[in-house]
Motif scaffolding. Structure first.
Motif, PDB file in Angstrom:
ATOM      1  N   ILE A 271       0.848  -1.196   0.000  1.00 53.88           N
ATOM      2  CA  ILE A 271       0.000   0.000   0.000  1.00 53.88           C
ATOM      3  C   ILE A 271       0.883   1.244   0.000  1.00 53.88           C
ATOM      4  O   ILE A 271       1.877   1.285   0.734  1.00 53.88           O
TER       5      ILE A 271
ATOM      6  N   LEU B 268      -3.760   1.360  -3.342  1.00 48.29           N
ATOM      7  CA  LEU B 268      -4.481   2.123  -2.313  1.00 48.29           C
ATOM      8  C   LEU B 268      -4.925   1.255  -1.145  1.00 48.29           C
ATOM      9  O   LEU B 268      -5.022   1.713  -0.009  1.00 48.29           O
ATOM     10  N   GLY B 269      -5.265   0.004  -1.443  1.00 47.44           N
ATOM     11  CA  GLY B 269      -5.737  -0.899  -0.393  1.00 47.44           C
ATOM     12  C   GLY B 269      -5.284  -2.303  -0.712  1.00 47.44           C
ATOM     13  O   GLY B 269      -4.654  -2.526  -1.761  1.00 47.44           O
ATOM     14  N   PRO B 270      -5.613  -3.273   0.141  1.00 44.70           N
ATOM     15  CA  PRO B 270      -5.141  -4.637  -0.073  1.00 44.70           C
ATOM     16  C   PRO B 270      -5.525  -5.195  -1.445  1.00 44.70           C
ATOM     17  O   PRO B 270      -4.791  -6.010  -2.003  1.00 44.70           O
ATOM     18  N   ASP B 271      -6.672  -4.763  -1.997  1.00 42.54           N
ATOM     19  CA  ASP B 271      -7.086  -5.297  -3.294  1.00 42.54           C
ATOM     20  C   ASP B 271      -7.503  -4.166  -4.239  1.00 42.54           C
ATOM     21  O   ASP B 271      -8.374  -4.325  -5.064  1.00 42.54           O
TER      22      ASP B 271
ATOM     23  N   PRO C 222      -4.304  15.872   8.101  1.00 42.96           N
ATOM     24  CA  PRO C 222      -3.852  15.463   9.443  1.00 42.96           C
ATOM     25  C   PRO C 222      -2.639  14.537   9.438  1.00 42.96           C
ATOM     26  O   PRO C 222      -2.053  14.298  10.481  1.00 42.96           O
ATOM     27  N   ARG C 223      -2.261  14.005   8.289  1.00 39.28           N
ATOM     28  CA  ARG C 223      -1.115  13.084   8.246  1.00 39.28           C
ATOM     29  C   ARG C 223       0.191  13.805   8.545  1.00 39.28           C
ATOM     30  O   ARG C 223       0.322  15.000   8.287  1.00 39.28           O
TER      31      ARG C 223
ATOM     32  N   VAL D 171      -0.952   8.049  -1.093  1.00 36.69           N
ATOM     33  CA  VAL D 171      -1.894   7.459  -0.136  1.00 36.69           C
ATOM     34  C   VAL D 171      -3.253   8.113  -0.288  1.00 36.69           C
ATOM     35  O   VAL D 171      -3.364   9.244  -0.759  1.00 36.69           O
ATOM     36  N   ARG D 172      -4.270   7.384   0.140  1.00 33.21           N
ATOM     37  CA  ARG D 172      -5.583   8.002   0.256  1.00 33.21           C
ATOM     38  C   ARG D 172      -5.658   8.590   1.666  1.00 33.21           C
ATOM     39  O   ARG D 172      -5.256   7.931   2.625  1.00 33.21           O
ATOM     40  N   THR D 173      -6.144   9.792   1.798  1.00 30.78           N
ATOM     41  CA  THR D 173      -6.225  10.429   3.115  1.00 30.78           C
ATOM     42  C   THR D 173      -7.340  11.479   3.093  1.00 30.78           C
ATOM     43  O   THR D 173      -8.186  11.441   2.194  1.00 30.78           O
ATOM     44  N   VAL D 174      -7.359  12.367   4.065  1.00 32.65           N
ATOM     45  CA  VAL D 174      -8.374  13.420   4.071  1.00 32.65           C
ATOM     46  C   VAL D 174      -7.711  14.785   4.022  1.00 32.65           C
ATOM     47  O   VAL D 174      -6.609  14.982   4.533  1.00 32.65           O
TER      48      VAL D 174
ATOM     49  N   GLN E 206     -12.125  13.465   1.087  1.00 30.77           N
ATOM     50  CA  GLN E 206     -11.235  12.345   0.795  1.00 30.77           C
ATOM     51  C   GLN E 206     -10.417  12.650  -0.453  1.00 30.77           C
ATOM     52  O   GLN E 206     -10.982  13.055  -1.464  1.00 30.77           O
TER      53      GLN E 206
END
Lengths: 170, 105, 417
Positions: free
Chosen positions: A40, A54-57, A112-113, A124-127, A132
């Motif tokens: 990821i 972005l995610g496991p799949d 916030p990251r 990455v996906r974040t806010v 989003q």
């Protein structure tokens, strides 16, 4: 105070959301002609095509608008043997590029990251203030935000307010 | 702000990327038609609401999108562990476990 | 104990209040009571008062693990209203508003009940439709509630931003004039003083360890940090701590405890005449008599007993307040705090008997228990004394989660309230 960070929207690009199970990733990679990233936040580039995990799949694939067939066709050809979901989302998102020495700080006003931990070449996906987004660090001082179209005015508004505050030295 | 370790992204990330999704390890009845009203009440509504170590579900909504489980102390809000959704509940701290026993007995 | 009157206040003022006597004695725990109430908040102390006053039961103790009124009674935003959708809720909360009106005289203690009106802002078409439905339902139930246009709302509350281009535009508001605020601590103190005057023992700093039951299942007493106390009836009114206490009696509940936060600003001159709430952005604001703006937010998303809560929620709430009231953008916040609220699946309280004989339950008020204090205490006392619910709290049973006869204010308001 000198402030040389630029916020700009990028021209439209081809975007695809790819979902598939682990056992089919080999077939996907073979069809696309390059290895899909396996961790990821890893971003892989092959010619004009990029793939971000972005995610496991889940992967986000991008390419120039007129080369979308390069992604669509080879994956459609292997669909029968390697079941997956490929959804074109080109018109869903707009990309915003933030580049310059204060890019990291400017984005930190609403993300916030801990952006220092986002390494160059990763995404990455974040806010971003409750919106989003997909945030990619293209270079040390250059980021790309992929934002859903209807949230773009909100995000651009926040970035322009923050830019003004930085320019004033606040 | 809570910092939560996502077991899929393998990173400690801010709470704002996550959504809480209730008590963990509540299995849906296998034969819904055979359940009594009281059993449905227990499944749907009764919660441990433990003052101690609490196994709960979270979703990394604005990240990898996955649901996962966490063991968190509800007095200190400290996360003891986060783990993938299929894994069993790990054991927590001695003090937190004591209050769990009190609840489950 | 001396009675407060205009003469006594004047005398106190002239003599500098030098000889103020304690308003209630610090009681010793006796070995046996007719009724023990667990939890010395407004609801518990109020129930003790009404038990003594209306049912003649005075061998009563109110036990708390901390100090009196130190839980959610001292941690809320003091808002009082009764504009609930369903008949059952409207009756319960309106019973409370009726009792608020006259409570200071009844207790001979000024609870500073101020019917300044509660305004609930509608920010979208759904809000408008839902609030108008609430208004019609309220009026059928005899609860006052009127619809205001944005201009009428602005006239009542001048700091309101009604610009159509606002992030949360105001499309109108529901307004209940009988709603308002009261001084939260004074409610606990007033009930404690009045109950103690009628013989009720108030025991502070005495944690309850377990509820004890006899061989036939009925309650026998309480195990406390100061030893065992016999009791014929036990009434639990412990808000966020209810699940833990009730579990010792073997009763598991449909409750989850969440942190709920509030904060106050620095004091300013009177500027804000009403209570204004926004369910959509989940922020509410009023001005206290000291001049502070009292601001409340929604619950945190996770279960917790921390009495703290997270900063992201405070930021969200203040962002919303600044958007709706641009005038407050540069005001400074003084302090914030959190309470632990016990929330039921249908967001309506549980108020009545339990499967255990002699054990009574008052819980599940979620984010809105303060407003109900006198009404809840009044019908809870009736339930304890008669071993039978009052018609007003009869629908608020624990059994409704089994029968499915929920009072679904959660669905009606789409927020915990």
């Amino acid at each position: 105070m000198a402030f040389n960070t630029i916020v700009e929207t990028l021209p439209a690009m081809g975007r695809f959301s790819l979902r598939c199970k682990r056992e089919n990733t080999v077939a996907m990679s073979k069809a696309l002609g390059f290895e899909l990233p396996s961790t990821i936040s890893e971003l892989v580039r092959s010619g004009n095509v990029t793939a971000l995990k972005l995610g496991p799949d889940e992967w986000m694939l991008t390419c120039p608008m007129d080369e979308r067939a390069k992604i669509k066709e080879p994956l459609a050809a292997v669909y029968a043997d390697a079941v997956h979901s490929l959804t074109e989302v080109s018109s869903r998102e707009v990309s915003i590029r933030v580049s310059g020495p204060e890019a990291e700080e400017l984005l930190s006003t609403s993300c916030p990251r801990n952006l220092r931990e986002l390494t160059v070449g990763c995404g990455v996906r974040t806010v971003f203030d409750s919106v989003q987004v997909i945030l990619t660090r293209e270079e040390q001082n250059q980021f790309r935000l992929d934002v859903w179209r209807s949230f773009v005015p909100h995000v651009m508004g926040l970035l322009s307010v923050a830019t003004k505050e930085f320019e004033c030295g606040l | 702000m809570l910092l939560i370790h996502c077991p899929y992204c393998k990173e400690k990330l801010p709470e704002l990327e996550f959504e809480y999704a209730g008590q963990a390890h509540i299995a849906r009845p296998l034969n819904p038609a055979e359940q009594s009203d009281a059993e449905w009440r227990d499944y749907l509504f009764i919660r441990s609401n433990v003052r101690g170590d609490h196994a709960e579900q979270w979703r990394h909504t604005h990240g990898c999108g996955r649901y996962f489980n966490a063991l968190r102390n509800t007095v200190s809000d400290k996360f003891i562990a986060t783990y993938e959704i299929e894994q069993p509940r790990p054991t927590g701290s001695e003090e937190g476990e004591k209050s769990n026993e009190q609840l489950e007995s | 104990m001396s009675k407060f009157s205009a003469v006594s206040l004047l005398k106190g003022a002239l003599t500098g209040y030098k000889n103020v006597e304690p308003q209630w004695p610090d009681a010793e725990l006796k070995s046996e009571y007719d009724v023990i109430i667990v939890g010395a908040g407004g609801h518990g102390l109020g129930a003790a008062y009404y038990l003594a006053k209306e049912h003649g039961i005075t061998n009563v103790a109110v036990i708390d693990k901390g100090w009196l009124g130190g839980g959610n009674t001292g941690r809320n935003t003091t808002i009082i209203r009764s504009n609930y959708l369903y008949d059952e809720s409207a009756r319960l909360y309106d019973h409370a508003v009726d009792l608020w009106d006259g409570l200071s005289q009844d207790l001979n203690y000024n609870v500073m009940f101020s019917q300044r009106g509660v305004m609930m802002l509608a920010h979208n078409v759904h809000d408008v439709q839902s609030f108008k439905r609430h208004i019609h339902a309220n009026r059928l139930n005899g609860v006052d509630n009127v619809w205001l246009t944005p201009e009428q709302a602005k006239e009542k509350c001048p700091p309101l931003n009604i610009s159509p281009s606002a992030r949360y535009p105001v499309m109108g508001a529901a307004f209940q004039q009988r709603g308002g605020t009261a001084r939260h601590d004074a409610v606990a103190w007033g009930y404690a003083r009045a109950a103690a005057a009628r013989g009720v023992d108030i025991i502070q700093n005495c944690p309850v360890l377990s509820i004890e039951r006899g061989p036939e299942g009925a309650v026998t007493g309480l195990q406390t940090a100061r030893g065992f106390v016999k009791a014929k009836k036990i009434a639990v009114s412990a808000a966020g701590g209810t699940s833990v206490v009730m579990d010792t009696a073997g009763v598991r509940l449909p409750l989850e405890s969440y942190p709920l936060q509030a904060l106050v600003s620095e004091p300013v001159k009177p500027i804000f005449p009403q209570v204004v709430m926004s369910n959509t952005v989940h922020a509410y604001i009023s001005q206290s008599d000291k001049g502070e703006l009292v601001i409340g937010s929604g619950t945190d998303q996770y279960v917790s007993y921390s009495q703290r809560g997270g900063l992201p929620l405070i930021e969200h709430t203040l962002a919303a307040i600044c958007e709706v009231f641009p005038i407050f953008r540069r005001i400074r916040m003084l302090r914030k705090w959190g309470g632990v609220v016990d929330v039921t699946p249908d967001r309506s309280p549980i108020l009545g008997k339990t499967p255990v004989q002699g054990l009574y339950l008052n819980c599940g008020w979620g984010t809105g228990g303060f407003k109900a204090t006198p009404g809840s205490a009044h019908v809870f006392a009736h339930t304890i004394a008669q071993d039978e619910p009052h018609p007003i709290n009869a629908p608020f049973t624990l059994e409704r989660f089994e029968t499915g006869r929920l009072i679904d204010e959660a669905a009606a308001a789409a927020v915990a309230h």
